[in-house]
Design an enzyme around this catalytic site. Sequence first.
Site, short mmCIF file in Angstrom:
data_model
loop_
_atom_site.label_atom_id
_atom_site.label_comp_id
_atom_site.label_asym_id
_atom_site.label_seq_id
_atom_site.Cartn_x
_atom_site.Cartn_y
_atom_site.Cartn_z
N GLY A 25 0.63 -0.85 -0.12
CA GLY A 25 0.42 -0.49 -0.43
C GLY A 25 0.85 1.03 -0.11
O GLY A 25 0.78 1.52 1.37
N TYR A 26 1.27 1.81 -1.29
CA TYR A 26 2.41 2.22 -1.34
C TYR A 26 1.63 4.29 -2.35
O TYR A 26 1.33 4.79 -1.97
CB TYR A 26 3.50 2.55 -2.03
CG TYR A 26 4.50 2.01 -1.07
CD1 TYR A 26 4.27 2.10 0.12
CD2 TYR A 26 5.88 0.98 -1.78
CE1 TYR A 26 5.34 0.98 0.67
CE2 TYR A 26 6.29 0.38 -0.90
CZ TYR A 26 6.41 0.55 -0.07
OH TYR A 26 7.78 -0.53 1.41
N THR A 50 -1.75 -4.55 -5.94
CA THR A 50 -1.17 -6.41 -6.56
C THR A 50 -1.29 -7.33 -6.38
O THR A 50 -1.05 -7.37 -4.39
CB THR A 50 0.36 -6.13 -8.06
OG1 THR A 50 0.38 -5.17 -8.59
CG2 THR A 50 -0.23 -7.16 -8.51
N GLU A 101 13.82 -4.39 -3.41
CA GLU A 101 13.38 -4.54 -4.72
C GLU A 101 13.66 -4.60 -5.62
O GLU A 101 13.64 -5.42 -6.55
CB GLU A 101 12.19 -4.01 -4.19
CG GLU A 101 11.55 -4.20 -5.95
CD GLU A 101 9.90 -2.64 -5.18
OE1 GLU A 101 8.84 -2.41 -6.02
OE2 GLU A 101 9.81 -1.69 -4.69
C1 LIG Z 1 1.30 -3.31 -12.79
C2 LIG Z 1 1.85 -2.57 -11.45
C3 LIG Z 1 1.87 -3.12 -10.42
C4 LIG Z 1 1.66 -2.04 -8.90
N1 LIG Z 1 1.61 -2.96 -8.42
C5 LIG Z 1 1.64 -2.06 -7.01
C6 LIG Z 1 1.45 -2.07 -5.86
O1 LIG Z 1 1.39 -3.38 -5.73
N2 LIG Z 1 1.53 -1.01 -4.80
C7 LIG Z 1 2.08 0.15 -5.02
O2 LIG Z 1 1.44 0.95 -4.59
N3 LIG Z 1 1.75 0.99 -6.25
C8 LIG Z 1 2.09 -0.36 -7.30
N4 LIG Z 1 2.16 0.07 -8.52
C9 LIG Z 1 2.86 1.57 -8.72
C10 LIG Z 1 3.92 1.94 -9.18
O3 LIG Z 1 4.23 1.70 -7.86
C11 LIG Z 1 4.45 3.54 -9.40
O4 LIG Z 1 3.53 2.67 -11.16
C12 LIG Z 1 5.30 3.95 -10.19
O5 LIG Z 1 5.62 4.18 -8.07
C13 LIG Z 1 4.54 5.40 -10.43
O6 LIG Z 1 4.20 6.44 -9.91
P1 LIG Z 1 3.36 6.76 -10.87
O7 LIG Z 1 2.35 5.30 -11.39
O8 LIG Z 1 2.07 7.29 -9.94
O9 LIG Z 1 3.70 8.00 -11.80
P2 LIG Z 1 4.06 9.21 -11.74
O10 LIG Z 1 4.56 9.57 -10.60
O11 LIG Z 1 2.49 9.67 -11.81
O12 LIG Z 1 5.22 8.89 -13.14
C14 LIG Z 1 4.16 10.07 -14.18
C15 LIG Z 1 5.46 9.83 -15.68
O13 LIG Z 1 6.43 10.94 -14.75
C16 LIG Z 1 8.02 10.51 -14.30
N5 LIG Z 1 8.37 11.15 -13.37
C17 LIG Z 1 7.83 11.36 -12.23
N6 LIG Z 1 8.87 12.22 -11.47
C18 LIG Z 1 10.02 12.33 -12.22
C19 LIG Z 1 11.03 12.82 -11.63
N7 LIG Z 1 11.09 13.38 -10.17
N8 LIG Z 1 12.40 13.09 -12.33
C20 LIG Z 1 12.30 11.92 -13.78
N9 LIG Z 1 10.91 12.49 -13.83
C21 LIG Z 1 9.95 11.42 -13.38
C22 LIG Z 1 7.51 8.53 -14.18
O14 LIG Z 1 8.72 8.46 -14.10
C23 LIG Z 1 6.59 9.06 -14.81
O15 LIG Z 1 7.58 8.51 -16.46
C24 LIG Z 1 2.04 0.01 -9.84
C25 LIG Z 1 2.26 -0.05 -10.98
C26 LIG Z 1 1.84 -0.68 -11.65
C27 LIG Z 1 1.92 -0.55 -13.62
#
Ligand SMILES: Cc1cc2nc3c(=O)[nH]c(=O)nc-3n(C[C@H](O)[C@H](O)[C@H](O)COP(=O)(O)OP(=O)(O)OC[C@H]3O[C@@H](n4cnc5c(N)ncnc54)[C@H](O)[C@@H]3O)c2cc1C
Length: 686
Positions: free
Chosen positions: A429-430, A463, A546
């Site tokens: 839950g992050y 997930t 991880e």
């Molecule tokens: C299949 C799948 C399973 C997952 N399972 C889990 C889970 O079990 N629990 C959980 O908590 N999360 C889960 N996640 C979420 C995952 O941890 C997040 O997708 C990840 O942390 C990125 O956050 P976001 O998707 O909100 O993207 P954002 O943080 O919104 O980023 C969007 C875009 O902006 C870029 N970006 C953001 N900040 C910066 C920066 N400072 N510099 C450069 N670029 C930047 C990113 O690289 C990306 O391209 C899952 C994701 C997927 C796809």
Amino acid sequence: MSALTQQEISEFRAAVRGGLARVWPSPRSVGGAGLLSAVWDLAAEQEWTALGSLGELEAALEGMRELGRRACPLPLMDVYVATRLLGDGILDGRLRPVVAIDRGGVSVQNVEAAGAATHVLLLGRDAPLCEIAEVLPTPGLAIPDWADVHLGTESKRVRLDEPAVEEAKTLLRLGLAVRAMAAAEASHELAIEHAKTRHAFGKPIGAFQAVSHRCANGQIDVVAARGLVDEAVRLHDVGDPMWPLASELAVAYAAKAARRVQLGAQHTLAAIGFFEEHDAPWLFRRVQADVLRLGEFPLDAGEPADVLLERGVSLPGLELGEVAERFRAELTSFLDMRGGDLAGDAELSTDLAAAGNIGMEWPPELGGRQASVEELMVLHEELRYRGAEPRVLSTAALIGDAIVRHGTGEQKERLLPLIAAGRLPFYLGYSEPEVGSDLANLRTRAVRDGDDWIVNGQKLWGTGAEQAGYCWLAARTDAAAEPPHAGITVFLFPVPRPGWELQEHVGLSGEVSCTTFFDDVRVPDTARVGEVGGGWKVITGALAGERVVMGGIAAQVHRRLDDLLAELRLDPDRAGPRGSAVRARSTELAARLQAARILVNHGVRATAAGGGKRLEAPMAKIVAAEVYEDLCEAALDILGPRAALSAGTAGGTFEHGARISIKSVVGGGTNDIQRNLIARELGLPR
Ligand SMILES: Cc1cc2nc3c(=O)[nH]c(=O)nc-3n(C[C@H](O)[C@H](O)[C@H](O)COP(=O)(O)OP(=O)(O)OC[C@H]3O[C@@H](n4cnc5c(N)ncnc54)[C@H](O)[C@@H]3O)c2cc1C
């Protein structure tokens, strides 16, 4: 096998560096044949020319590196090869050979350093050593100029068998690749320094992500190429028959990377790096010339894809040390008995747990056997290569590890046996609606109420939450904390419970992840892992684990590569003849994958030594995840539409891989975030 110690090799490198500083002080020292002759004098005087007779490949390559950094084309590798083939007659430096392929005729083209050389050794079954009669410089990209050389009197002739000729060409190619890469690395270092000091729009240009990510990419290429070369040398020195393939993987990677890194540096240096007062233009010429000269020594074995396809082999094996490799041998015999593909093996988790493999890294008093990170990596690699991805393993690596380091005695006693038995299915839950990469700003609140905490908020993309028995939650317990990450606390508690609800989402890969809602969810303080406000330490420690787990993705990609090769062996028309675009693409992917595997091992070793979070693990994660995406896409292109069917070619693994590989780039800290970490480690400003 090298007789020199690492200390002696670095002393040799320092001596070469010191000598060159006097004779060829910078990449701009392109004084033509006269200056190159002086470098050759130095090489003879300091006995760099004796390395071939000693078989000291690593030292010879160190020499090539120093030469590359100064854009100096002393043909040290030619001397090394000639000495090995001709014997000791050329040690005193009076006979100065370059090596070329015998194509018949009385002249040789594209000869390097001809003005300073005395002889050409023509590689072939019957290899003549001929005096250089006339040198006709051919001005162009290379400075000092390449030359067309007219051959004079034959001074000697040696008979060589085919393997000896092939080995000679392999060594020459490796030397050129190393020198090109070193020249590019020198430019890359100049670009990083420039990025720290040059200002534009009121800040150092290294603060712009376009620049910092370019530098991070350059660093990855430099480290990856170096790792591939070191691995080739290791195999060479132990007489491993796979060494030529390892060497060609290094060459294939470096040939592309050297140009990429050099151009990246040129783009960062911009105008200042374009003009001849700067080192970069001279290093650029060295990179291009050395990469092009690889074509002078084509191998009969072909490129890596030819070797992999035609000889039915896989990528050369790597090794993680004696203990880990002993464990690998035991594990593989256990896994091999279960069959080649473990994807559908329902008993696997239970059997791994029974064999004590889940949590084997924990200390003995907590039920483990203090297995090393290397052994843990072997476990992940071998399972993933065989298609198994038991969740119990990631539970142990992420949650178990955090509990060992931060849990109370009661938590250890209660939770670790559950994890080890595979009976603690959890979700992470992050992420939140407003929070992904920027985890430190999470908003889900936990407020103290007596012995409990009351949680309110929403978590995204958990997930496996629909099947989970536990939630590993990061919540804000101090809204005013500065910096924000100081106000985060971690909890682990059973779900479902009152006030907790979920909504399922089906991902591109078919996997289910859930939004989970927390509406006054009551959680006991005994569920807290670590200090109040100490959650960041718990989270980032687990994230490092991880990354190593994610790096194990390379094993999964390795399996995909082997699957692709197997398909191509069955249908040779798809692979096409030698030199085909499909083979070129396969070679590039194989080299990148081997680089990823080596970087994973670097990450594992660095983690074992207590570091690696900001450089090695991010590099491994980036390269492994990106090669995964590219390999699956390439497989779809190469194998055609049937590979896009879920029961199509190779059982649909490529189409599924194409869908799921994105998760490797996005999850565990996106690759952009990883590049930010690398840039910080390079000293680039925020
Ligand atoms: C299949 C799948 C399973 C997952 N399972 C889990 C889970 O079990 N629990 C959980 O908590 N999360 C889960 N996640 C979420 C995952 O941890 C997040 O997708 C990840 O942390 C990125 O956050 P976001 O998707 O909100 O993207 P954002 O943080 O919104 O980023 C969007 C875009 O902006 C870029 N970006 C953001 N900040 C910066 C920066 N400072 N510099 C450069 N670029 C930047 C990113 O690289 C990306 O391209 C899952 C994701 C997927 C796809």
